[in-house]
Each structure stands twice: as structure tokens, then as C-alpha cells.
Design a protein around this motif. Structure first.
Motif, PDB file in Angstrom:
ATOM      1  N   THR A 171       0.813  -1.225   0.000  1.00  0.00           N
ATOM      2  CA  THR A 171       0.000   0.000   0.000  1.00  0.00           C
ATOM      3  C   THR A 171       0.847   1.276   0.000  1.00  0.00           C
ATOM      4  N   ILE A 172       2.160   1.134  -0.105  1.00  0.00           N
ATOM      5  CA  ILE A 172       3.015   2.336  -0.154  1.00  0.00           C
ATOM      6  C   ILE A 172       2.604   3.290  -1.292  1.00  0.00           C
ATOM      7  N   PRO A 173       2.292   2.789  -2.495  1.00  0.00           N
ATOM      8  CA  PRO A 173       1.861   3.736  -3.558  1.00  0.00           C
ATOM      9  C   PRO A 173       0.618   4.533  -3.149  1.00  0.00           C
ATOM     10  N   VAL A 174      -0.302   3.870  -2.439  1.00  0.00           N
ATOM     11  CA  VAL A 174      -1.527   4.556  -1.998  1.00  0.00           C
ATOM     12  C   VAL A 174      -1.171   5.639  -0.975  1.00  0.00           C
ATOM     13  N   ILE A 175      -0.310   5.281  -0.023  1.00  0.00           N
ATOM     14  CA  ILE A 175       0.062   6.242   1.024  1.00  0.00           C
ATOM     15  C   ILE A 175       0.795   7.441   0.399  1.00  0.00           C
ATOM     16  N   ILE A 176       1.718   7.154  -0.531  1.00  0.00           N
ATOM     17  CA  ILE A 176       2.470   8.245  -1.172  1.00  0.00           C
ATOM     18  C   ILE A 176       1.516   9.163  -1.941  1.00  0.00           C
ATOM     19  N   ALA A 177       0.616   8.553  -2.731  1.00  0.00           N
ATOM     20  CA  ALA A 177      -0.334   9.361  -3.507  1.00  0.00           C
ATOM     21  C   ALA A 177      -1.240  10.172  -2.571  1.00  0.00           C
ATOM     22  N   GLY A 178      -1.660   9.552  -1.469  1.00  0.00           N
ATOM     23  CA  GLY A 178      -2.503  10.260  -0.505  1.00  0.00           C
ATOM     24  C   GLY A 178      -1.773  11.431   0.116  1.00  0.00           C
ATOM     25  N   VAL A 179      -0.501  11.208   0.520  1.00  0.00           N
ATOM     26  CA  VAL A 179       0.292  12.274   1.148  1.00  0.00           C
ATOM     27  C   VAL A 179       0.530  13.412   0.160  1.00  0.00           C
ATOM     28  N   ARG A 180       0.950  13.072  -1.066  1.00  0.00           N
ATOM     29  CA  ARG A 180       1.265  14.123  -2.053  1.00  0.00           C
ATOM     30  C   ARG A 180       0.008  14.920  -2.422  1.00  0.00           C
ATOM     31  N   GLY A 181      -1.099  14.216  -2.625  1.00  0.00           N
ATOM     32  CA  GLY A 181      -2.350  14.896  -2.987  1.00  0.00           C
ATOM     33  C   GLY A 181      -2.850  15.787  -1.866  1.00  0.00           C
ATOM     34  N   THR A 182      -2.796  15.265  -0.632  1.00  0.00           N
ATOM     35  CA  THR A 182      -3.261  16.041   0.521  1.00  0.00           C
ATOM     36  C   THR A 182      -2.346  17.236   0.768  1.00  0.00           C
ATOM     37  N   ALA A 183      -1.033  17.013   0.606  1.00  0.00           N
ATOM     38  CA  ALA A 183      -0.080  18.121   0.781  1.00  0.00           C
ATOM     39  C   ALA A 183      -0.374  19.240  -0.223  1.00  0.00           C
ATOM     40  N   ALA A 184      -0.773  18.866  -1.437  1.00  0.00           N
ATOM     41  CA  ALA A 184      -1.043  19.875  -2.476  1.00  0.00           C
ATOM     42  C   ALA A 184      -2.201  20.788  -2.078  1.00  0.00           C
ATOM     43  N   ILE A 185      -3.199  20.232  -1.386  1.00  0.00           N
ATOM     44  CA  ILE A 185      -4.347  21.090  -1.033  1.00  0.00           C
ATOM     45  C   ILE A 185      -4.237  21.700   0.363  1.00  0.00           C
ATOM     46  N   LEU A 186      -3.235  21.249   1.135  1.00  0.00           N
ATOM     47  CA  LEU A 186      -3.057  21.870   2.454  1.00  0.00           C
ATOM     48  C   LEU A 186      -2.003  22.979   2.420  1.00  0.00           C
ATOM     49  N   GLN A 187      -1.513  23.294   1.223  1.00  0.00           N
ATOM     50  CA  GLN A 187      -0.588  24.423   1.091  1.00  0.00           C
ATOM     51  C   GLN A 187      -1.358  25.728   1.344  1.00  0.00           C
ATOM     52  N   PRO A 188      -0.623  26.808   1.632  1.00  0.00           N
ATOM     53  CA  PRO A 188      -1.313  28.095   1.799  1.00  0.00           C
ATOM     54  C   PRO A 188      -2.162  28.435   0.572  1.00  0.00           C
ATOM     55  N   VAL A 189      -1.647  28.114  -0.629  1.00  0.00           N
ATOM     56  CA  VAL A 189      -2.456  28.271  -1.847  1.00  0.00           C
ATOM     57  C   VAL A 189      -2.669  26.870  -2.423  1.00  0.00           C
ATOM     58  N   PRO A 190      -3.867  26.320  -2.289  1.00  0.00           N
ATOM     59  CA  PRO A 190      -4.091  24.926  -2.731  1.00  0.00           C
ATOM     60  C   PRO A 190      -3.814  24.731  -4.223  1.00  0.00           C
ATOM     61  N   ASP A 191      -3.126  23.642  -4.532  1.00  0.00           N
ATOM     62  CA  ASP A 191      -2.798  23.307  -5.925  1.00  0.00           C
ATOM     63  C   ASP A 191      -3.781  22.201  -6.359  1.00  0.00           C
ATOM     64  N   GLU A 192      -4.916  22.607  -6.887  1.00  0.00           N
ATOM     65  CA  GLU A 192      -5.966  21.640  -7.211  1.00  0.00           C
ATOM     66  C   GLU A 192      -5.601  20.764  -8.408  1.00  0.00           C
ATOM     67  N   ALA A 193      -4.786  21.293  -9.322  1.00  0.00           N
ATOM     68  CA  ALA A 193      -4.365  20.484 -10.479  1.00  0.00           C
ATOM     69  C   ALA A 193      -3.537  19.284 -10.001  1.00  0.00           C
ATOM     70  N   MET A 194      -2.647  19.562  -9.038  1.00  0.00           N
ATOM     71  CA  MET A 194      -1.814  18.488  -8.487  1.00  0.00           C
ATOM     72  C   MET A 194      -2.689  17.491  -7.713  1.00  0.00           C
ATOM     73  N   ALA A 195      -3.633  18.038  -6.954  1.00  0.00           N
ATOM     74  CA  ALA A 195      -4.543  17.171  -6.188  1.00  0.00           C
ATOM     75  C   ALA A 195      -5.337  16.272  -7.144  1.00  0.00           C
ATOM     76  N   ARG A 196      -5.757  16.826  -8.273  1.00  0.00           N
ATOM     77  CA  ARG A 196      -6.528  16.038  -9.248  1.00  0.00           C
ATOM     78  C   ARG A 196      -5.668  14.890  -9.789  1.00  0.00           C
ATOM     79  N   PHE A 197      -4.392  15.183 -10.058  1.00  0.00           N
ATOM     80  CA  PHE A 197      -3.491  14.147 -10.577  1.00  0.00           C
ATOM     81  C   PHE A 197      -3.365  12.986  -9.572  1.00  0.00           C
ATOM     82  N   TRP A 198      -3.111  13.330  -8.301  1.00  0.00           N
ATOM     83  CA  TRP A 198      -2.920  12.272  -7.294  1.00  0.00           C
ATOM     84  C   TRP A 198      -4.229  11.543  -7.004  1.00  0.00           C
TER      85      TRP A 198
END
Lengths: 224, 243
Positions: A171-198
């Protein structure tokens, strides 16, 4: 779905009576967040992306605890055998247990998010729909493999050790994708394009993992 | 799902666990309206044979036919006609007796689940304890409840592993009467037991197993005890038989 629904209702009834699994998993997940908050937050500022990482670590660890306990109940009086005797396709048993795990992890995540927002100053309300989508897709990917392995190991003597050893590498790929996607939207300016990719990647993992689990459940669960 | 059968036939069934052979070329025929006993010492292969007949355990070689079907081809439809009371009772200790039965009624998609559950509780003599959790029951009460759980869906083939365990004299007699009733209703009952006194009252025929093989067959309950002793002598270690 009749069998899956019956199993979900039964698990909910058992849990409502004992509240053992919900309390222990939520407490364990909250403890994880607390420990990491003390370690990683200095003067009210956390390391970049720490909130997303801690959120997913807490979900994975507490999910593993919940998986073990859920199947321990089926092992106690060998009721898993009675479920396997039910007159339905055996993957229905898998779906019922998976639905129970998804409900449990949804409760854990609902308890975790305010803690993450509080201790890591994470803007969890900035993109709530993307956050919900990432959590839902990631949780399904993690729980689909976890439910299969927990069922498979129910009669193994060292199941408590084997479950994380088998589960985390896959499940490491799932955890990595979850972390990267969540990190993208928890930034001060959410990166929704990145979140969509993950999120798309997580949906791909979900399709693969759920399909493989449904396909392999019956042969893996048939006593050899 | 409307599959039915009037005989179960095991043909040369063998089952190994690694290098250990638990069953070796066991053949038997069980007809509707008959009660077949599986007798034998501990480790003789009785529970393994019941697991194979229940479809939970595939045989390593040989086959089991349910009428014209096999477990592999019949799948859920065959399982819908099988009831199993194992050594473990397959009950959830945190649920009440009523909740346990209602869950299995839903699992089998039974119509009129409420009335069937009430009837099962009455038959088990647990009407007044229906809303108590099973963890507070004695072994005998759990055994009676588990038997009703196995019979809830009206199975054609009923497999019982030590069903008299924990039952007092009255409950044992009630079980004997229940088995006779099932027999007259056309059920196929296969019963593994060590309790020869009770078994002799209900068995139509008995298979005596030893070391995974059929050591003897007894056509009626009256001969079961003698055949059982003969089989025990035959499978006893040579040191023991020499003394």
C-alpha cells in the motif's frame, strides 16, 4: 449485496455493544498525531507537508489496528467458516468486511482532521471536496488490500506481525499518492491540479486493488 | 437456488495437510431420511470428513457429489442446502441469541425471518433468554442455540460435530428427538460423536474411522459399539495391544 449488508449490520451491532474497536483506533490515531505534533511543531510552525504525512501515517497505523481486531472477532468462535458457508458468492463476505472497515476509517478520519488542523495549522477547509475525495480514494485503496490480507491471515499464528509486514509494502503507492495529494491542497495556496493528478492515481490503484481482491478472495480463503 | 438432492456420495476422498494424510480414500453414501454416524478415536479424521462434506475443505483427491452436483459446480446453491454444527459453535458472543439467529437468517436470505427466529428460540428452549448476549450462556445453552442456527434455513444435509457436548440429560434426549424428526422429514444427517450411548439411539448406520481410513461399517446403531472397539483395537499402538 444482501450478504455484504448483513455482515456490515452485524459488525455495527457488535461494535455498538462493545465500542472496543472504534475507541482504540481513534485513541491510537489521536495519540499518533499528538506525538508527531510534539516532535515536529516548533513555535507553532510545522515542517512543510508534515500535516499531510502525519494524517496518512495515523490512518494507516490505526487502520492496521482496526483490521486485526475486526477479524479477531471472526476467529474467536471460527465464525469466518460460517460466513464462508453462506449461499452467496464468497467475495460478498469480503465486500461486507471492507464496508465495515471503510465506515471505521471514516470515523477515525473525522476525528483526526480537527486535530491536524489544530496542531499543524492545516487549512482543511480550503478545498474540502478535494480533501474528502483524496481521503475516500486513499482509504478505499488501503482498506481493500488490508481487508484481504487480514482475512487471509486470520488462522495464521503470527498474524499480528505478518499483517503490517505484508500490507505496508503493497500500500506504499496509496500512502504516497494520498500524502502528495493532501499536501497539495493543504498548502497556503491549494494546488488543485496536483490534487486532481494524485486523486486520479488513487482511483486507478482502487480499481486495481479492489478488482484483484475480489478475484483472489475465494481461492485465498479456501482452506488448503 | 432451488437445488435439492436426496443423497450425498463421497468417492475415494483423500485429504492431506502437508505430508500428513488426514483422510485416505474414504467412500460413503448418505441417503435422505437416514442418520449416519462417524465414530472413531481422536484424530481419526471425523472432523476433516465433515469439513469436506460441508464444502469448506476441498478434497486432495476423490470427489463428493450432492445428488448430481459437486461443490465446485453447485457453489452457493449447494451451500444453501447444508447446515453445519462444528466443534466451534459459529456464534457471536457479543450478540444476543435473537441477534445471532437474525443475522444468519439475513445471511441465508430467509423470508419471515422474525417468525423463524422466534420459532428457533422456542425450539432451543431459549425464549426467555432471547435478548441476552450469548457470552453469558452455558455451554449447553450455546450448543442448543448453535443447533438451531444450523437448522434455521432448513438444510437437506445436516453435519454435526459432537452435538451432544455440554448437553444435560434432558437436552440430550431432546436432541435425539429432534434428530428423529429431521430424519422423518427427509434430512440427511451425518453425525460425528464419541457418545455411543446416545448415538446408538439415533444412528441408522455408522462408519468407524481410524487413522483417516474407514475401519468398519455398522449397518445399525446396535452394532456400532462393538465395531468401534474392534477398530480401536486395530488402530492401537502395538505395545498397547500386546499387553
Amino acid at each position: 449485496m444482501r450478504v455484504a449488508w448483513a455482515i456490515l449490520r452485524k459488525d455495527a451491532a457488535v461494535e455498538m455493544r462493545s465500542r472496543e474497536i472504534v475507541y482504540t483506533t481513534v485513541f491510537f490515531a489521536a495519540s499518533c498525531v499528538l506525538v508527531f505534533a510534539f516532535a515536529l511543531v516548533r513555535e507553532g510552525r510545522a515542517m512543510p507537508d508534515a500535516a499531510a504525512a502525519i494524517l496518512w501515517i495515523a490512518v494507516a497505523f490505526s487502520g492496521t489496528l482496526g483490521l486485526g481486531r475486526t477479524f479477531e472477532r471472526e476467529r474467536y468462535t471460527d465464525t469466518l467458516r460460517a460466513l464462508m458457508l453462506a449461499p452467496s458468492d464468497r467475495p460478498a463476505v469480503y465486500v461486507g468486511k471492507l464496508l465495515g472497515m471503510l465506515v471505521l476509517l471514516a470515523i477515525v478520519e473525522a476525528a483526526l482532521l480537527p486535530l491536524i488542523a489544530l496542531f499543524f495549522a492545516a487549512p482543511i477547509t480550503a478545498s474540502p471536496l478535494w480533501l474528502a475525495a483524496l481521503l475516500a480514494a486513499g482509504t478505499l485503496g488501503f482498506a481493500s488490500v488490508g481487508t484481504l490480507f487480514a482475512a487471509m491471515l486470520v488462522r495464521a499464528r503470527s498474524r499480528d506481525v505478518l499483517l503490517p509486514v505484508l500490507l505496508y509494502p503493497i500500500t506504499i503507492p496509496v500512502i504516497i499518492a494520498g500524502v502528495r495529494g493532501t499536501a497539495a491542497i493543504l498548502q497556503p495556496v491549494p494546488d488543485e491540479a496536483m490534487a486532481r493528478f494524485w486523486a486520479a492515481l488513487l482511483v486507478f490503484f482502487d480499481v486495481v486493488f479492489v478488482t484483484l481482491s475480489l478475484w483472489t478472495f475465494e481461492p485465498l480463503m479456501t482452506e488448503q | 437456488m432451488a437445488l435439492d438432492f436426496d443423497r450425498v456420495v463421497a468417492e475415494e476422498v483423500s485429504r492431506s495437510f502437508g505430508r500428513r494424510r488426514a483422510l485416505s480414500r474414504v467412500s460413503m453414501v448418505c441417503e435422505a431420511g437416514r442418520i449416519v454416524g462417524l465414530l472413531g478415536p481422536n484424530g481419526a479424521g471425523k472432523s476433516t470428513l465433515l469439513a469436506v462434506l460441508s464444502t469448506l475443505l476441498p478434497p486432495s483427491s476423490g470427489r463428493v457429489r450432492y445428488g448430481s452436483h459437486e461443490a465446485r459446480t453447485g457453489g452457493p446453491a449447494v451451500r444453501a442446502r447444508i447446515g453445519l454444527l462444528g466443534h466451534d459453535l459459529y456464534l457471536y458472543p457479543d450478540l444476543t441469541a435473537r441477534e445471532n439467529l437474525a443475522f444468519f437468517a439475513r445471511l441465508y436470505g430467509l423470508p419471515d425471518a422474525g417468525s423463524r427466529v422466534a420459532e428457533a428460540l422456542r425450539t432451543a428452549g431459549l425464549e426467555s433468554r432471547g435478548d441476552d448476549v450469548v457470552s453469558g450462556f452455558s455451554r449447553g445453552m450455546r450448543q442448543r442455540l448453535a443447533l438451531e442456527r444450523a437448522l434455521l434455513h432448513g438444510p437437506r444435509l445436516l453435519l454435526l460435530d459432537e452435538p451432544f457436548t455440554g448437553l444435560d440429560e434432558a437436552s440430550g434426549a431432546a436432541l435425539v428427538a429432534r434428530l428423529r424428526g429431521l430424519k422423518s422429514d427427509g434430512a440427511i444427517v451425518v453425525l460425528a460423536t464419541h457418545d455411543l450411548d446416545l448415538a446408538e439411539r439415533v444412528l441408522d448406520e455408522a462408519l468407524v474411522l481410524g487413522d483417516g481410513r474407514v475401519r468398519a461399517t455398522a449397518p445399525s446403531g446396535g452394532q456400532a459399539r462393538e465395531r468401534y472397539r474392534e477398530a480401536l483395537r486395530a488402530t492401537a499402538p502395538s505395545g498397547g495391544s500386546a499387553s
